[in-house]
Design a protein around this motif. Sequence first.
Motif, PDB file in Angstrom:
ATOM      1  N   PHE A  60      29.470  38.231  39.639  1.00 24.91           N
ATOM      2  CA  PHE A  60      30.758  38.460  40.295  1.00 24.91           C
ATOM      3  C   PHE A  60      30.790  37.664  41.593  1.00 24.91           C
ATOM      4  O   PHE A  60      30.131  38.017  42.557  1.00 24.91           O
ATOM      5  N   SER A 120      43.512  40.236  33.420  1.00 24.73           N
ATOM      6  CA  SER A 120      42.721  39.400  32.492  1.00 24.73           C
ATOM      7  C   SER A 120      41.226  39.453  32.799  1.00 24.73           C
ATOM      8  O   SER A 120      40.436  38.835  32.104  1.00 24.73           O
ATOM      9  N   CYS A 121      40.854  40.202  33.835  1.00 24.59           N
ATOM     10  CA  CYS A 121      39.435  40.370  34.175  1.00 24.59           C
ATOM     11  C   CYS A 121      39.095  41.845  34.071  1.00 24.59           C
ATOM     12  O   CYS A 121      39.982  42.694  33.951  1.00 24.59           O
ATOM     13  N   LYS A 130      41.581  33.897  40.434  1.00 22.64           N
ATOM     14  CA  LYS A 130      40.502  33.870  39.443  1.00 22.64           C
ATOM     15  C   LYS A 130      39.365  34.824  39.832  1.00 22.64           C
ATOM     16  O   LYS A 130      38.194  34.452  39.851  1.00 22.64           O
ATOM     17  N   ASP A 148      36.729  37.880  39.511  1.00 20.67           N
ATOM     18  CA  ASP A 148      35.835  38.288  38.427  1.00 20.67           C
ATOM     19  C   ASP A 148      35.985  39.759  38.064  1.00 20.67           C
ATOM     20  O   ASP A 148      35.691  40.158  36.939  1.00 20.67           O
ATOM     21  N   ILE A 149      36.412  40.558  39.031  1.00 23.51           N
ATOM     22  CA  ILE A 149      36.583  41.997  38.784  1.00 23.51           C
ATOM     23  C   ILE A 149      37.541  42.564  39.829  1.00 23.51           C
ATOM     24  O   ILE A 149      37.571  42.102  40.976  1.00 23.51           O
TER      25      ILE A 149
END
Length: 166
Positions: free
Chosen positions: A2, A159-160, A127, A129-130
């Motif tokens: 992450f 989307s994550c 973008k 990661d979480i």
Amino acid sequence: MFKKILVPYDSSKPSDKAAKYAVDLAKHILPDSGGGCEIILLHVVPEIPASPVFLERPVRTKTGEVIPLSEYIKRLYVEMKAHAAEMLEKKKKDLEPILNAKATIRTIVLIGDPVSDKIVELAGNEKVDIVVIGNVGLSGISKLKTLGSVSRGVSERASCPVLIVH
């Protein structure tokens, strides 16, 4: 793993828990990640619904000044964004010592509605990661549920991965 962690923050107890969890997550994954980790604290100021028919109607401010509703709403947004930025900076200062410079924290204030859409949009644009989010926030009746409408909306559309902290 992450590199970017997004934390929607509204100063509620669940969002405080989510922010603390994100810091703990960053501290634990950082040695294995091979680089810096960034936590993004986000606050979304909800839009004020106003019919275009009423936007030019006069309203009286606290100081007695009479201005169009559209101007009043603009001023209100400026105040709300400033308050939100101040709140995020305070939280950032509270979290930085816990991180011990193992990650950076950035703050972002957006305006939009529904709030969950703005969170999902930013997560995609950045973008991340979480997303680490509290189960409920300050949005009224959702306190009666076990999962608030914002956290539900984010978990269904992001989307994550989304970690919902109870």
